[in-house]
Design a protein around this motif. Structure first.
Motif, PDB file in Angstrom:
ATOM      1  N   ASN A   1      69.215  19.464-142.822  1.00  0.00           N
ATOM      2  CA  ASN A   1      69.806  18.342-143.558  1.00  0.00           C
ATOM      3  C   ASN A   1      69.346  18.342-145.017  1.00  0.00           C
TER       4      ASN A   1
ATOM      5  N   SER B   1      64.066  21.646-143.010  1.00  0.00           N
ATOM      6  CA  SER B   1      65.139  20.827-142.446  1.00  0.00           C
ATOM      7  C   SER B   1      66.505  21.264-142.973  1.00  0.00           C
TER       8      SER B   1
ATOM      9  N   MET C   1      62.268  17.902-146.663  1.00  0.00           N
ATOM     10  CA  MET C   1      61.448  18.866-145.927  1.00  0.00           C
ATOM     11  C   MET C   1      62.116  20.230-146.072  1.00  0.00           C
TER      12      MET C   1
ATOM     13  N   THR D   1      56.785  10.276-144.863  1.00  0.00           N
ATOM     14  CA  THR D   1      58.028   9.490-144.866  1.00  0.00           C
ATOM     15  C   THR D   1      57.812   8.090-144.288  1.00  0.00           C
ATOM     16  N   ARG D   2      56.566   7.779-143.933  1.00  0.00           N
ATOM     17  CA  ARG D   2      56.269   6.458-143.359  1.00  0.00           C
ATOM     18  C   ARG D   2      55.358   5.634-144.268  1.00  0.00           C
TER      19      ARG D   2
ATOM     20  N   GLN E   1      77.939  15.469-138.169  1.00  0.00           N
ATOM     21  CA  GLN E   1      76.900  14.482-137.879  1.00  0.00           C
ATOM     22  C   GLN E   1      76.957  13.951-136.443  1.00  0.00           C
TER      23      GLN E   1
ATOM     24  N   GLY F   1      63.424   5.755-143.521  1.00  0.00           N
ATOM     25  CA  GLY F   1      62.327   6.713-143.378  1.00  0.00           C
ATOM     26  C   GLY F   1      62.753   8.144-143.154  1.00  0.00           C
ATOM     27  N   MET F   2      63.951   8.483-143.602  1.00  0.00           N
ATOM     28  CA  MET F   2      64.475   9.836-143.337  1.00  0.00           C
ATOM     29  C   MET F   2      64.607  10.619-144.638  1.00  0.00           C
ATOM     30  N   VAL F   3      64.691  11.919-144.468  1.00  0.00           N
ATOM     31  CA  VAL F   3      65.034  12.814-145.566  1.00  0.00           C
ATOM     32  C   VAL F   3      66.312  13.561-145.172  1.00  0.00           C
ATOM     33  N   PRO F   4      67.113  14.008-146.141  1.00  0.00           N
ATOM     34  CA  PRO F   4      66.873  13.985-147.581  1.00  0.00           C
ATOM     35  C   PRO F   4      67.174  12.620-148.195  1.00  0.00           C
TER      36      PRO F   4
ATOM     37  N   TYR G   1      72.889  24.059-140.237  1.00  0.00           N
ATOM     38  CA  TYR G   1      72.274  24.253-138.920  1.00  0.00           C
ATOM     39  C   TYR G   1      72.920  25.373-138.108  1.00  0.00           C
TER      40      TYR G   1
ATOM     41  N   SER H   1      58.051  13.880-142.012  1.00  0.00           N
ATOM     42  CA  SER H   1      57.619  13.032-140.900  1.00  0.00           C
ATOM     43  C   SER H   1      56.393  13.656-140.238  1.00  0.00           C
TER      44      SER H   1
ATOM     45  N   GLU I   1      71.304   9.944-146.644  1.00  0.00           N
ATOM     46  CA  GLU I   1      72.281  10.596-145.757  1.00  0.00           C
ATOM     47  C   GLU I   1      72.813  11.874-146.429  1.00  0.00           C
TER      48      GLU I   1
HETATM   49  N1  LIG Z   1      71.875  11.490-140.759  1.00  0.00           N
HETATM   50  C1  LIG Z   1      70.751  11.877-141.550  1.00  0.00           C
HETATM   51  C2  LIG Z   1      69.743  12.569-140.664  1.00  0.00           C
HETATM   52  C3  LIG Z   1      68.514  12.949-141.437  1.00  0.00           C
HETATM   53  C4  LIG Z   1      67.435  13.458-140.546  1.00  0.00           C
HETATM   54  O1  LIG Z   1      67.555  13.541-139.310  1.00  0.00           O
HETATM   55  N2  LIG Z   1      66.332  13.797-141.179  1.00  0.00           N
HETATM   56  C5  LIG Z   1      65.183  14.231-140.445  1.00  0.00           C
HETATM   57  C6  LIG Z   1      64.788  15.619-140.916  1.00  0.00           C
HETATM   58  S1  LIG Z   1      66.065  16.773-140.511  1.00  0.00           S
HETATM   59  C7  LIG Z   1      64.068  13.260-140.716  1.00  0.00           C
HETATM   60  O2  LIG Z   1      64.015  12.653-141.757  1.00  0.00           O
HETATM   61  N3  LIG Z   1      63.188  13.099-139.780  1.00  0.00           N
HETATM   62  C8  LIG Z   1      62.075  12.254-139.981  1.00  0.00           C
HETATM   63  C9  LIG Z   1      61.975  11.153-139.005  1.00  0.00           C
HETATM   64  O3  LIG Z   1      62.837  11.048-138.120  1.00  0.00           O
HETATM   65  O4  LIG Z   1      61.045  10.403-139.131  1.00  0.00           O
HETATM   66  C10 LIG Z   1      71.194  12.816-142.681  1.00  0.00           C
HETATM   67  O5  LIG Z   1      72.157  13.561-142.483  1.00  0.00           O
HETATM   68  O6  LIG Z   1      70.589  12.777-143.755  1.00  0.00           O
END
Ligand SMILES: N[C@@H](CCC(=O)N[C@@H](CS)C(=O)NCC(=O)O)C(=O)O
Length: 203
Positions: free
Chosen positions: A12, A10, A7, A39-40, A99, A51-54, A166, A34, A66
């Motif tokens: 991250n 974001s 994203m 992402t789902r 983190q 289901g997370m990015v990146p 951040y 998301s 991660e």
């Molecule tokens: N610990 C993970 C955290 C990643 C994270 O929080 N990603 C968020 C965007 S900043 C995300 O994917 N959110 C989508 C969701 O929670 O569904 C990392 O550092 O990559």
């Protein structure tokens, strides 16, 4: 060519883009979020069950999630991963700090305040807790940066990239960065490091 799923807004996801820009490495960016459900999907969850990015996809299809693990992998052999074992240990220390003690408060508070879909989670208690813990993290950074130019040794590293992502937008989460002058000077040093790009940059 490597692919980064992420994203744009974001922090991250900004971390690996900023590193790749600094390394001068080409990559493909695939926008997933998301916020629109991408992402789902079954296809995305097959790549990252969390289901997370990146998410990084290598040329041969192998995947790495991660953000800070991606930074460590991509920076291998470059000036941005300290060779000295102690300095490398410090880089790990600050990546874990980011983190556990920084991102969950500074990034989350910005999301609670600025993302409409998070508004219902922005209770007074949550806003107070994230403010208190985020300021605690900024205080830890200020103390380190009053005596050091960067986080892991004398030079810019992945630890600075991770913490920059951040911290530079902490104001959007209601944090007053003018209370942290050494952090402010460090933000300027990170921006001055060769190859810097802003959070909205895409290849
Ligand atoms: N610990 C993970 C955290 C990643 C994270 O929080 N990603 C968020 C965007 S900043 C995300 O994917 N959110 C989508 C969701 O929670 O569904 C990392 O550092 O990559």
């Amino acid at each position: 060519m490597k692919t980064i799923y992420g994203m744009v807004e974001s922090g991250n996801c900004y971390k690996p883009r900023l590193l790749m820009a600094k390394l001068g490495q080409p990559f493909r960016h695939v926008a997933v979020s998301s916020r629109d459900g991408s992402t789902r999907t079954a296809d995305y969850l097959a790549k990252n069950p969390n289901g997370m990015v990146p998410l990084l996809e290598l040329e041969d299809g192998r995947l790495l999630a991660e953000s800070n693990a991606i930074l460590l992998y991509l920076a291998e052999g470059s000036r941005l991963l300290p060779q000295d074992p102690y300095d490398r240990g410090l880089a790990y220390q600050w990546l874990f700090f980011e983190q556990y003690s920084h991102e969950p408060y500074i990034a989350v508070r910005k999301a609670l305040i600025t993302f409409p879909e998070r508004a219902r989670d922005a209770t007074p208690e949550r806003l107070a807790l994230t403010l208190e813990r985020g300021n605690r993290a900024l205080g830890v950074m200020e103390k380190h940066l009053a005596e050091n130019s960067f986080f892991a040794g004398d030079a810019m590293s992945v630890a600075d990239i991770a913490l920059y992502a951040y911290t530079h937008e902490a104001g959007k989460g209601g944090f007053d960065l003018s209370a942290y002058p050494s952090v402010g000077a460090w933000l300027d040093r990170v921006r001055a490091d060769p190859g810097h790009v802003t959070i909205d940059w895409l290849p």
